[in-house]
Design a protein around this motif. Structure first.
Motif, PDB file in Angstrom:
ATOM      1  N   LEU A   1       4.553   1.599  -6.928  1.00 51.05           N
ATOM      2  CA  LEU A   1       5.921   0.952  -6.608  1.00 51.05           C
ATOM      3  C   LEU A   1       7.012   2.238  -6.585  1.00 51.05           C
ATOM      4  O   LEU A   1       7.910   2.005  -5.892  1.00 51.05           O
ATOM      5  CB  LEU A   1       6.438   0.309  -7.878  1.00 51.05           C
ATOM      6  N   GLN A   2       6.866   3.281  -7.388  1.00 48.03           N
ATOM      7  CA  GLN A   2       7.650   4.284  -7.433  1.00 48.03           C
ATOM      8  C   GLN A   2       7.486   5.109  -6.049  1.00 48.03           C
ATOM      9  O   GLN A   2       8.710   5.647  -5.490  1.00 48.03           O
ATOM     10  CB  GLN A   2       7.740   5.046  -8.368  1.00 48.03           C
ATOM     11  N   ASN A   3       6.578   5.331  -5.575  1.00 53.16           N
ATOM     12  CA  ASN A   3       6.240   5.951  -4.349  1.00 53.16           C
ATOM     13  C   ASN A   3       6.349   5.368  -3.078  1.00 53.16           C
ATOM     14  O   ASN A   3       6.522   5.930  -2.105  1.00 53.16           O
ATOM     15  CB  ASN A   3       4.763   6.638  -4.351  1.00 53.16           C
ATOM     16  N   ASN A   4       6.674   4.024  -3.165  1.00 56.48           N
ATOM     17  CA  ASN A   4       6.978   3.472  -2.070  1.00 56.48           C
ATOM     18  C   ASN A   4       8.237   3.404  -1.476  1.00 56.48           C
ATOM     19  O   ASN A   4       9.361   3.768  -2.382  1.00 56.48           O
ATOM     20  CB  ASN A   4       6.903   1.743  -2.162  1.00 56.48           C
ATOM     21  N   HIS A   5       8.462   3.468  -0.187  1.00 53.89           N
ATOM     22  CA  HIS A   5      10.021   3.707   0.272  1.00 53.89           C
ATOM     23  C   HIS A   5      10.852   2.368   0.254  1.00 53.89           C
ATOM     24  O   HIS A   5      10.123   1.312   0.025  1.00 53.89           O
ATOM     25  CB  HIS A   5       9.718   3.984   1.766  1.00 53.89           C
ATOM     26  N   VAL A   6      12.057   2.586   0.378  1.00 50.86           N
ATOM     27  CA  VAL A   6      13.124   1.434   0.124  1.00 50.86           C
ATOM     28  C   VAL A   6      12.982   0.331   1.157  1.00 50.86           C
ATOM     29  O   VAL A   6      13.022  -0.769   1.063  1.00 50.86           O
ATOM     30  CB  VAL A   6      14.307   1.933   0.169  1.00 50.86           C
ATOM     31  N   ILE A   7      12.393   0.847   2.305  1.00 51.05           N
ATOM     32  CA  ILE A   7      12.330  -0.211   3.511  1.00 51.05           C
ATOM     33  C   ILE A   7      11.065  -1.153   2.915  1.00 51.05           C
ATOM     34  O   ILE A   7      11.254  -2.323   3.201  1.00 51.05           O
ATOM     35  CB  ILE A   7      11.712   0.540   4.769  1.00 51.05           C
TER      36      ILE A   7
ATOM     37  N   ALA B   1       8.522   3.318  10.897  1.00 49.29           N
ATOM     38  CA  ALA B   1       9.567   3.779  10.383  1.00 49.29           C
ATOM     39  C   ALA B   1       9.652   4.514   9.048  1.00 49.29           C
ATOM     40  O   ALA B   1      10.326   5.364   8.588  1.00 49.29           O
ATOM     41  CB  ALA B   1      10.821   2.666  10.443  1.00 49.29           C
ATOM     42  N   VAL B   2       8.821   3.963   8.195  1.00 48.11           N
ATOM     43  CA  VAL B   2       8.532   4.243   6.937  1.00 48.11           C
ATOM     44  C   VAL B   2       7.990   5.626   7.074  1.00 48.11           C
ATOM     45  O   VAL B   2       8.513   6.672   6.129  1.00 48.11           O
ATOM     46  CB  VAL B   2       7.747   3.589   5.822  1.00 48.11           C
ATOM     47  N   ASN B   3       7.014   6.034   7.622  1.00 49.78           N
ATOM     48  CA  ASN B   3       6.357   7.211   7.640  1.00 49.78           C
ATOM     49  C   ASN B   3       7.329   8.144   8.441  1.00 49.78           C
ATOM     50  O   ASN B   3       7.245   9.468   7.812  1.00 49.78           O
ATOM     51  CB  ASN B   3       5.372   6.936   8.587  1.00 49.78           C
ATOM     52  N   TYR B   4       8.061   7.739   9.524  1.00 48.75           N
ATOM     53  CA  TYR B   4       8.948   8.737  10.133  1.00 48.75           C
ATOM     54  C   TYR B   4       9.929   9.363   9.173  1.00 48.75           C
ATOM     55  O   TYR B   4      10.373  10.566   8.831  1.00 48.75           O
ATOM     56  CB  TYR B   4       9.794   8.155  11.200  1.00 48.75           C
ATOM     57  N   LEU B   5      10.627   8.279   8.275  1.00 53.39           N
ATOM     58  CA  LEU B   5      11.758   8.517   7.200  1.00 53.39           C
ATOM     59  C   LEU B   5      11.161   9.482   5.887  1.00 53.39           C
ATOM     60  O   LEU B   5      11.623  10.114   5.426  1.00 53.39           O
ATOM     61  CB  LEU B   5      12.189   7.294   6.808  1.00 53.39           C
ATOM     62  N   THR B   6       9.975   9.162   5.778  1.00 59.75           N
ATOM     63  CA  THR B   6       9.471   9.874   4.768  1.00 59.75           C
ATOM     64  C   THR B   6       9.028  11.180   5.105  1.00 59.75           C
ATOM     65  O   THR B   6       9.226  12.060   4.266  1.00 59.75           O
ATOM     66  CB  THR B   6       7.758   9.191   4.222  1.00 59.75           C
ATOM     67  N   THR B   7       8.588  11.704   6.357  1.00 59.69           N
ATOM     68  CA  THR B   7       8.492  12.859   6.635  1.00 59.69           C
ATOM     69  C   THR B   7       9.711  13.583   6.941  1.00 59.69           C
ATOM     70  O   THR B   7       9.754  14.801   6.511  1.00 59.69           O
ATOM     71  CB  THR B   7       7.623  12.935   8.223  1.00 59.69           C
TER      72      THR B   7
ATOM     73  N   ARG C   1       2.597   0.944 -11.247  1.00 59.98           N
ATOM     74  CA  ARG C   1       3.978   1.603 -11.605  1.00 59.98           C
ATOM     75  C   ARG C   1       3.995   2.733 -10.590  1.00 59.98           C
ATOM     76  O   ARG C   1       5.174   3.079  -9.997  1.00 59.98           O
ATOM     77  CB  ARG C   1       4.101   2.184 -12.917  1.00 59.98           C
ATOM     78  N   ILE C   2       3.095   3.616 -10.202  1.00 63.89           N
ATOM     79  CA  ILE C   2       3.277   4.734  -9.466  1.00 63.89           C
ATOM     80  C   ILE C   2       3.382   4.363  -7.922  1.00 63.89           C
ATOM     81  O   ILE C   2       4.180   5.006  -7.312  1.00 63.89           O
ATOM     82  CB  ILE C   2       2.022   5.717  -9.690  1.00 63.89           C
TER      83      ILE C   2
ATOM     84  N   ILE D   1       1.062  -1.334   0.041  1.00 65.47           N
ATOM     85  CA  ILE D   1       0.070  -0.025   0.029  1.00 65.47           C
ATOM     86  C   ILE D   1       1.002   1.145  -0.068  1.00 65.47           C
ATOM     87  O   ILE D   1       1.978   1.242   0.545  1.00 65.47           O
ATOM     88  CB  ILE D   1      -0.987  -0.083   1.372  1.00 65.47           C
ATOM     89  N   ASP D   2       0.366   2.102  -0.575  1.00 67.14           N
ATOM     90  CA  ASP D   2       1.150   3.331  -0.543  1.00 67.14           C
ATOM     91  C   ASP D   2       1.718   4.215   0.649  1.00 67.14           C
ATOM     92  O   ASP D   2       0.633   3.896   1.447  1.00 67.14           O
ATOM     93  CB  ASP D   2       0.283   4.382  -1.518  1.00 67.14           C
ATOM     94  N   ARG D   3       2.605   4.380   0.966  1.00 73.50           N
ATOM     95  CA  ARG D   3       3.026   5.097   2.138  1.00 73.50           C
ATOM     96  C   ARG D   3       2.522   6.274   2.454  1.00 73.50           C
ATOM     97  O   ARG D   3       2.427   6.307   3.753  1.00 73.50           O
ATOM     98  CB  ARG D   3       4.664   5.106   2.221  1.00 73.50           C
ATOM     99  N   ARG D   4       1.751   6.953   1.654  1.00 71.74           N
ATOM    100  CA  ARG D   4       1.299   8.039   2.055  1.00 71.74           C
ATOM    101  C   ARG D   4      -0.439   7.881   2.543  1.00 71.74           C
ATOM    102  O   ARG D   4      -1.049   8.853   3.028  1.00 71.74           O
ATOM    103  CB  ARG D   4       1.123   9.129   0.880  1.00 71.74           C
ATOM    104  N   ALA D   5      -0.800   6.305   2.287  1.00 79.03           N
ATOM    105  CA  ALA D   5      -2.175   6.040   2.862  1.00 79.03           C
ATOM    106  C   ALA D   5      -2.068   5.786   4.196  1.00 79.03           C
ATOM    107  O   ALA D   5      -2.195   4.461   4.573  1.00 79.03           O
ATOM    108  CB  ALA D   5      -2.455   4.982   1.921  1.00 79.03           C
TER     109      ALA D   5
END
Length: 292
Positions: free
Chosen positions: A262-268, A174-180, A259-260, A115-119
């Motif tokens: 996959l690109q918007n997800n974090h490396v974690i 962790a993903v949400n923190y690093l994204t912020t 594709r979007i 799921i998209d990290r922004r959701a």
């Protein structure tokens, strides 16, 4: 005919993948070795059971006969006969009630990685739901299991499955923190490049009175144009000859959603999609190979 209700000391450290060895002992109460001799006349052939007899929780793998002597200081030696049973527990019931639901909950927690990290609401709700469901499964299993002071095999599996579900929630934290942190750094760079502080869509609307869909629509220049002038200029363009950038973006989103994402997800998230299932599969191979 003698009807006996006997007890057996069992070790539940491998429960419910355990095999129990129980014995039934026969001995005279009043007559010692000088008065009465007890022995199996035909050895193991002296024992016979009905082939249609079955137990609700165990398979009778084998049973054997043996004999021995017991000494009492007040009366002397007594002959004693032993009937040894090897009982293997039925596992299918526990697979359906405990192991299979735990596997499904762990696999369901992996959906969060796709799921998209922004959701944020979707991923947080999924993580909390799986954690609470695993807690319910563990509580129900513990209530129906033997109450012992040591750890059972089913406890090991359920607690490690719970750990996998819990780590999936920590992974998104962790993903949400690093994204912020990344977004803050990008906004600072944009603010320095444009010569002013960066603004989001709400701040920009408060600044010039216009709603901005994305950062590309925001005018970060120190003197933005009024909304009336921009709207008048937009109405003068030929709508039938060209599509607006927003329509182009919507069309591209419809055709390239996967594709979007996959690109918007974090490396974690990318590593978690591989590491979590791989480690869980290795754990299952190790667990079932150890206890079966």
């Amino acid at each position: 005919r003698i009807t006996v209700s006997a007890m057996c000391f069992m070790d539940f450290s491998r429960f419910p993948l355990d095999t129990q060895n129980c014995s039934l002992e026969l001995e005279s109460y009043a007559y010692n070795e000088d008065d009465l001799m007890l022995y199996w006349k035909h050895g193991n052939k002296s024992l016979s059971t009905d082939e249609h007899i079955s137990l609700s929780q165990f398979f009778i793998e084998e049973f054997s006969a043996s004999s021995g002597l017991a000494f009492y200081s007040s009366t002397g030696w007594y002959n004693r006969l032993f009937i040894n049973f090897a009982l293997r527990r039925h596992i299918f019931f526990f697979v359906l009630q405990s192991y299979f639901p735990a596997m499904l909950m762990v696999m369901l927690s992996w959906v969060s990685f796709w799921i998209d990290r922004r959701a944020v609401p979707a991923r947080v709700s999924l993580g909390i739901t799986t954690v609470l469901t695993m807690s319910t499964i563990m509580t129900g299993v513990s209530a129906s299991m033997p109450q012992v002071s040591y750890i059972k095999a089913v406890d090991v599996y359920l607690w490690i499955s719970f750990l996998f579900v819990f780590l999936s929630v920590i992974e998104y934290a962790a993903v949400n923190y690093l994204t912020t942190i990344e977004e803050r750094k990008q906004l600072k760079k944009r603010g320095k490049a444009s010569g002013m502080y960066s603004m989001d869509a709400v701040q920009a609307m408060a600044f010039d009175g216009c709603y901005h869909d994305t950062d590309e629509d925001m005018d970060l220049s120190p003197f933005p144009e009024p909304c009336e002038e921009s709207e008048t200029r937009a109405s003068q363009t030929n709508i039938s000859n060209a599509d607006t950038p927003r329509l182009k973006r919507k069309r591209s989103l419809k055709g390239n959603v996967g594709r979007i994402i996959l690109q918007n997800n974090h490396v974690i998230d990318t590593y978690s999609r591989i590491i979590f299932p791989s480690v869980y599969i290795v754990f299952n191979f190790f667990y079932w190979g150890l206890y079966i």
